[in-house]
Design a protein around this motif. Sequence first.
Motif, PDB file in Angstrom:
ATOM      1  N   MET A 112       0.825  -1.199   0.000  1.00 29.93           N
ATOM      2  CA  MET A 112       0.000   0.000   0.000  1.00 29.93           C
ATOM      3  C   MET A 112       0.864   1.256   0.000  1.00 29.93           C
ATOM      4  N   LEU A 113       1.913   1.288   0.837  1.00 30.88           N
ATOM      5  CA  LEU A 113       2.773   2.465   0.907  1.00 30.88           C
ATOM      6  C   LEU A 113       3.458   2.737  -0.438  1.00 30.88           C
ATOM      7  N   CYS A 114       3.979   1.688  -1.050  1.00 36.19           N
ATOM      8  CA  CYS A 114       4.671   1.859  -2.341  1.00 36.19           C
ATOM      9  C   CYS A 114       3.692   2.297  -3.422  1.00 36.19           C
ATOM     10  N   THR A 115       2.499   1.699  -3.427  1.00 36.71           N
ATOM     11  CA  THR A 115       1.500   2.057  -4.439  1.00 36.71           C
ATOM     12  C   THR A 115       1.050   3.499  -4.285  1.00 36.71           C
ATOM     13  N   VAL A 116       0.795   3.918  -3.041  1.00 40.40           N
ATOM     14  CA  VAL A 116       0.357   5.298  -2.796  1.00 40.40           C
ATOM     15  C   VAL A 116       1.443   6.277  -3.226  1.00 40.40           C
ATOM     16  N   PHE A 117       2.682   5.994  -2.871  1.00 43.13           N
ATOM     17  CA  PHE A 117       3.774   6.893  -3.256  1.00 43.13           C
ATOM     18  C   PHE A 117       3.888   7.001  -4.775  1.00 43.13           C
ATOM     19  N   ILE A 118       3.878   5.875  -5.462  1.00 40.57           N
ATOM     20  CA  ILE A 118       4.033   5.875  -6.919  1.00 40.57           C
ATOM     21  C   ILE A 118       2.896   6.630  -7.584  1.00 40.57           C
ATOM     22  N   GLU A 119       1.670   6.352  -7.170  1.00 39.43           N
ATOM     23  CA  GLU A 119       0.519   6.969  -7.837  1.00 39.43           C
ATOM     24  C   GLU A 119       0.432   8.464  -7.554  1.00 39.43           C
ATOM     25  N   ILE A 120       0.796   8.876  -6.338  1.00 39.94           N
ATOM     26  CA  ILE A 120       0.749  10.312  -6.030  1.00 39.94           C
ATOM     27  C   ILE A 120       1.802  11.062  -6.827  1.00 39.94           C
ATOM     28  N   VAL A 121       3.026  10.549  -6.838  1.00 37.16           N
ATOM     29  CA  VAL A 121       4.112  11.241  -7.544  1.00 37.16           C
ATOM     30  C   VAL A 121       3.849  11.256  -9.039  1.00 37.16           C
ATOM     31  N   ARG A 122       3.361  10.154  -9.591  1.00 42.19           N
ATOM     32  CA  ARG A 122       3.090  10.107 -11.032  1.00 42.19           C
ATOM     33  C   ARG A 122       1.873  10.940 -11.416  1.00 42.19           C
ATOM     34  N   GLY A 123       1.073  11.305 -10.435  1.00 42.72           N
ATOM     35  CA  GLY A 123      -0.132  12.068 -10.726  1.00 42.72           C
ATOM     36  C   GLY A 123       0.054  13.572 -10.736  1.00 42.72           C
TER      37      GLY A 123
END
Length: 384
Positions: free
Chosen positions: A210-221
């Motif tokens: 969850m932490l990795c997914t949230v970080f990736i999606e926020i930064v890529r967004g």
Amino acid sequence: MSAHQATFVRASMIEASPAPSKESGIVHWLRTNLFATPRDTVLTIISLLILAWLVPPTIQWLFIDAAWTGGGRGVCATIAQGGSQPDGWSGACWAFVNAKFDQFLFGRYPPDERWRPALVGILFVLFLVPMLIPRVPFKGLNAILLLAVLPILAAILLPGGWLGLAYVETPLWGGLMVTLVLSFVGIAVSLPLGILLALGRRSNMPVIKMLCTVFIEIVRGVPLITVLFMASVMLPLFLPQGVTFDKFLRALIGVSLFASAYMAEVVRGGLQAIPKGQYEGADSLGLSFWQKMGLIVLPQALKLVIPGIVNTFIGLFKDTSLVSIIGMFDLLGIVRLNFSDANWSSAVTPLTGLIFAGFVFWLFCFGMSRYSGFMERLLDKSQR
């Protein structure tokens, strides 16, 4: 065997005849690539006509009519504008690039101290080139020099304030030096961090995933310019009073984290392309998770996504120009800053400066692209 029969048996092989001219050489290449069909023939002729229309005046402007030397705008401006050109504007104003070349390399770094970034650049080339040549030995030592020793030396030499070196604040840094420092740090940090994020997103542990997914999606967004703005303007508001970070360091962190999110998705694509049997085979050998990834899975996955990795590197290299939003001047930023110099104010000066900056960016990006193709061919065992 009778004597009559022996007359029909050759004692040596017939030498191979040369291929017909239509099946080899320049004629074959032209027929295959440019004139294979009527449509290809028409497109080739149209392309040649367009090139004949564009290339000669471009060469004329860039090189033949260009002003190569001079001490001010007079060499590029018309007589009406106070210059020496009687019949109109000159060609490219390379005299402007020549006069500002040191600034394009080092920005506003003090002239007496420019030997320090020059030394760091020389060491960077000396450590990087052997690392890129597959047959050069001692890769481990080379990696330590490039990724551990060089950053320490750069941290001492570039800002100074150590060992009797004069302190040079980062707002004075600029030019190609800033572009290369941002790119090198971003590449060196984003690849291993992207790998860890990709592994974390595929993890079986819900919290890590969850932490990795949230970080990736926020930064890529969000766009990079927003990340840089947040790192430069908003981050100090959340720090304790009296605690601050250098603006350039904040830009390094922002660029590295931004690139790592994109790198994570590239690496994850490679991990998903590995057959399940490779994972099961590694498990059957009793390998631990990190042994399985480091020895079996990642070497195959990274080889598959070399184009995507290098594409991310190229994008990162070009995106360094966005640091101008926080008051740092990379190569493009320092070129544009010099357009305001009244001594070089002419109609051809901005275009010449932008062409120079674009050529430098293209040179580095093209080099990375060609090396990517070389590594793909070197590692493509299935074709050998």
